[in-house]
Design an enzyme around this catalytic site. Structure first.
Site, PDB file in Angstrom:
ATOM      1  N   ASP A 114      39.863  41.401  42.722  1.00 18.22           N
ATOM      2  CA  ASP A 114      40.216  41.099  44.116  1.00 18.22           C
ATOM      3  C   ASP A 114      41.481  41.881  44.453  1.00 18.22           C
ATOM      4  O   ASP A 114      42.214  42.309  43.562  1.00 18.22           O
ATOM      5  CB  ASP A 114      40.328  39.595  44.422  1.00 18.22           C
ATOM      6  CG  ASP A 114      41.255  38.814  43.514  1.00 18.22           C
ATOM      7  OD1 ASP A 114      42.112  39.426  42.832  1.00 18.22           O
ATOM      8  OD2 ASP A 114      41.139  37.571  43.494  1.00 18.22           O
ATOM      9  N   GLU A 133      43.670  36.695  28.164  1.00 24.77           N
ATOM     10  CA  GLU A 133      45.105  36.794  28.485  1.00 24.77           C
ATOM     11  C   GLU A 133      46.005  36.480  27.300  1.00 24.77           C
ATOM     12  O   GLU A 133      46.914  35.657  27.402  1.00 24.77           O
ATOM     13  CB  GLU A 133      45.416  35.885  29.697  1.00 24.77           C
ATOM     14  CG  GLU A 133      44.567  36.246  30.911  1.00 24.77           C
ATOM     15  CD  GLU A 133      44.733  35.296  32.106  1.00 24.77           C
ATOM     16  OE1 GLU A 133      45.558  34.374  32.032  1.00 24.77           O
ATOM     17  OE2 GLU A 133      44.019  35.489  33.103  1.00 24.77           O
ATOM     18  N   ASN A 160      39.786  39.961  27.446  1.00 19.36           N
ATOM     19  CA  ASN A 160      39.862  39.976  28.912  1.00 19.36           C
ATOM     20  C   ASN A 160      41.294  39.715  29.368  1.00 19.36           C
ATOM     21  O   ASN A 160      41.952  38.809  28.849  1.00 19.36           O
ATOM     22  CB  ASN A 160      38.930  38.875  29.452  1.00 19.36           C
ATOM     23  CG  ASN A 160      38.705  38.955  30.951  1.00 19.36           C
ATOM     24  OD1 ASN A 160      38.329  39.995  31.474  1.00 19.36           O
ATOM     25  ND2 ASN A 160      38.931  37.849  31.661  1.00 19.36           N
ATOM     26  N   GLU A 207      37.177  40.442  37.289  1.00 21.27           N
ATOM     27  CA  GLU A 207      37.715  39.477  38.279  1.00 21.27           C
ATOM     28  C   GLU A 207      38.354  40.210  39.454  1.00 21.27           C
ATOM     29  O   GLU A 207      39.439  39.851  39.912  1.00 21.27           O
ATOM     30  CB  GLU A 207      38.781  38.574  37.621  1.00 21.27           C
ATOM     31  CG  GLU A 207      38.321  37.870  36.365  1.00 21.27           C
ATOM     32  CD  GLU A 207      39.360  36.909  35.786  1.00 21.27           C
ATOM     33  OE1 GLU A 207      40.374  36.603  36.454  1.00 21.27           O
ATOM     34  OE2 GLU A 207      39.151  36.454  34.649  1.00 21.27           O
ATOM     35  N   HIS A 264      42.935  42.091  39.229  1.00 20.96           N
ATOM     36  CA  HIS A 264      43.606  41.384  40.334  1.00 20.96           C
ATOM     37  C   HIS A 264      44.708  42.301  40.856  1.00 20.96           C
ATOM     38  O   HIS A 264      45.777  42.402  40.254  1.00 20.96           O
ATOM     39  CB  HIS A 264      44.211  40.061  39.852  1.00 20.96           C
ATOM     40  CG  HIS A 264      43.194  39.059  39.425  1.00 20.96           C
ATOM     41  ND1 HIS A 264      42.340  38.445  40.319  1.00 20.96           N
ATOM     42  CD2 HIS A 264      42.880  38.561  38.209  1.00 20.96           C
ATOM     43  CE1 HIS A 264      41.552  37.605  39.675  1.00 20.96           C
ATOM     44  NE2 HIS A 264      41.848  37.657  38.389  1.00 20.96           N
TER      45      HIS A 264
HETATM   46  O1  9MR Z   1      40.120  31.160  40.249  1.00 19.26           O
HETATM   47  C1  9MR Z   1      40.515  30.208  39.302  1.00 19.26           C
HETATM   48  C2  9MR Z   1      41.174  29.024  40.012  1.00 19.26           C
HETATM   49  O2  9MR Z   1      40.222  28.323  40.779  1.00 19.26           O
HETATM   50  C3  9MR Z   1      41.828  28.106  39.001  1.00 19.26           C
HETATM   51  O3  9MR Z   1      42.549  27.098  39.691  1.00 19.26           O
HETATM   52  C4  9MR Z   1      42.747  28.909  38.099  1.00 19.26           C
HETATM   53  C5  9MR Z   1      43.433  28.024  37.065  1.00 19.26           C
HETATM   54  O4  9MR Z   1      44.309  28.737  36.269  1.00 19.26           O
HETATM   55  O5  9MR Z   1      42.010  29.916  37.441  1.00 19.26           O
HETATM   56  C6  9MR Z   1      41.495  30.850  38.333  1.00 19.26           C
HETATM   57  O6  9MR Z   1      40.809  31.889  37.650  1.00 19.26           O
HETATM   58  C7  9MR Z   1      41.601  32.683  36.760  1.00 19.26           C
HETATM   59  C8  9MR Z   1      40.696  33.160  35.651  1.00 19.26           C
HETATM   60  O7  9MR Z   1      40.075  32.066  35.041  1.00 19.26           O
HETATM   61  C9  9MR Z   1      41.459  33.961  34.624  1.00 19.26           C
HETATM   62  N1  9MR Z   1      42.186  35.071  35.245  1.00 19.26           N
HETATM   63  C10 9MR Z   1      43.004  34.723  36.403  1.00 19.26           C
HETATM   64  C11 9MR Z   1      42.162  33.953  37.423  1.00 19.26           C
HETATM   65  C12 9MR Z   1      42.979  33.682  38.685  1.00 19.26           C
HETATM   66  O8  9MR Z   1      44.057  32.859  38.410  1.00 19.26           O
END
Ligand code: 9MR
Length: 352
Positions: free
Chosen positions: A271, A163, A204, A269, A240
């Site tokens: 969903d 990101e 990513n 990722e 997402h």
């Molecule tokens: O799913 C993850 C969640 O449990 C955490 O609290 C969060 C913290 O920022 O991160 C989420 O996963 C993220 C991933 O690492 C990077 N892309 C976005 C995902 C969803 O927020």
């Protein structure tokens, strides 16, 4: 003809087997996603919540049965692996790698360099000036070297930088950019490659499914880095989505241009959220979104893995972040298959 008589013990065994079989949902006899994905030469993955994996038998069984690739949802992130400066805690991440190995699954590494989930000692040190730019660069080098080195040979794809662009295609104004300038990206890839030359190294991000300003910024960056012989081999598209925003256009074209650079691609990722409550119409629409991304992936040999960000609504991150939204994964909270699951299975069955 002599009537066949079954020995009593065998009869007991058989009826016990029938009972067990009858107690399972009919769908348990369908091939799991991973078997279908094998035939399509694709890894089908999920993010794994380590607490659920420890506490919830149905979660554990489904993780093992359905998927051929696992990503740690949180436990490989910097705040988890180095909570105190210089003190590493690999325990949860090692547990995931062990689970994967025991079930014949590959592991995606997520993530080495991000602006979120950094350890407090690091963000505080940078904010109060006790960690200057030169020291920060050394800390980053050490982190990447330690983490990639720890898992050397056990991770097939690493999300090296996560990101780093804004939606308009400008670089994100993170502490990395502020303190180190844009060269931190190439450094991160070089350091990761030195620590595990066989792992495929990925960029990513989210909102990069189709051709847009952000994905084009990644394309230009990847082209430039590869021309400079920086070891970047993959483009990870998080995926997402939300059904209220429409399905992104040009997904196949987007994948194709990265393939043309000689790079791998992956959905990392996926969903698809919706405004709650879910209903049949929304779930049907959601299924077409999952299928749309998977079809694009199956449409190019460069796309090596397709990972969902959790497979059951029971543990999805979505409702906690987007109030009033959810139902974003292929199984509901009781692990029942939604139309999205069936759509994934059908797409995989049709193959490449
Ligand atoms: O799913 C993850 C969640 O449990 C955490 O609290 C969060 C913290 O920022 O991160 C989420 O996963 C993220 C991933 O690492 C990077 N892309 C976005 C995902 C969803 O927020």
């Amino acid at each position: 003809m002599k009537h066949f008589r079954m020995p009593a013990a065998a009869a007991v065994l058989l009826s016990a087997t029938l009972l067990v079989t009858a107690a399972q949902p009919a769908s348990a006899h369908e091939p799991p996603l991973r078997a279908l994905a094998d035939r399509a030469d694709l890894r089908i993955g999920t993010a794994v919540d380590m607490t659920a994996l420890a506490d919830d038998t149905a979660y554990r069984r489904t993780t093992a049965r359905e998927f051929s690739s696992l990503t740690a949802e949180n436990v490989m992130k910097w705040e988890s692996v180095e909570p105190q400066r210089g003190t590493y805690d690999w325990s949860k991440a090692d547990e995931l790698v062990r689970f994967a190995r025991a079930h014949g699954q590959a592991v995606r590494g997520h993530t080495l360099l991000w602006h979120n989930q950094l350890p407090a000692w690091l963000t505080t040190g940078v904010a109060d000036g006790s960690i200057d730019a030169a020291e920060l660069r050394g800390i980053l080098h050490r982190h990447i070297t330690a983490e990639v080195g720890h898992f050397k040979g056990r991770i097939y794809q690493w999300d090296v930088v996560n990101e780093v662009f804004n939606d308009d295609g400008s670089l994100r104004d993170s502490l990395w950019l502020q303190k180190l300038g844009p060269s931190y990206i190439a450094d991160a890839f070089r350091w990761a490659h030195a620590a595990d030359p066989k792992a495929k190294l990925f960029l990513n991000d989210y909102n990069v499914e189709g051709v847009n300003a952000k994905s084009t910024a990644y394309y230009e960056l990847a082209k430039k880095l590869r021309a400079e012989k920086v070891p970047v081999q993959g483009f990870g598209i998080q995926g997402h989505l939300g059904i209220q925003y429409g399905f992104p256009g040009d997904v196949s074209e987007n994948l194709a241009r990265f393939a043309d650079l000689g790079m791998q691609t992956a959905f990392t990722e996926v969903d698809v959220r919706m405004i709650l409550p879910a209903d049949a119409e929304k779930l049907a629409k959601q299924a077409t979104y999952f299928r749309g991304l998977l079809d694009a992936c199956l449409g190019t040999r460069s796309c090596k893995s397709f990972t969902v960000w959790g497979f059951t609504d029971k543990y999805s991150w979505v409702p906690g972040v987007f109030t009033g939204q959810g139902a974003a994964t292929p199984l509901d909270e009781a692990y029942a298959k939604k139309p999205a699951y069936t759509a994934l299975a059908e797409a995989l069955s049709e193959g490449r």
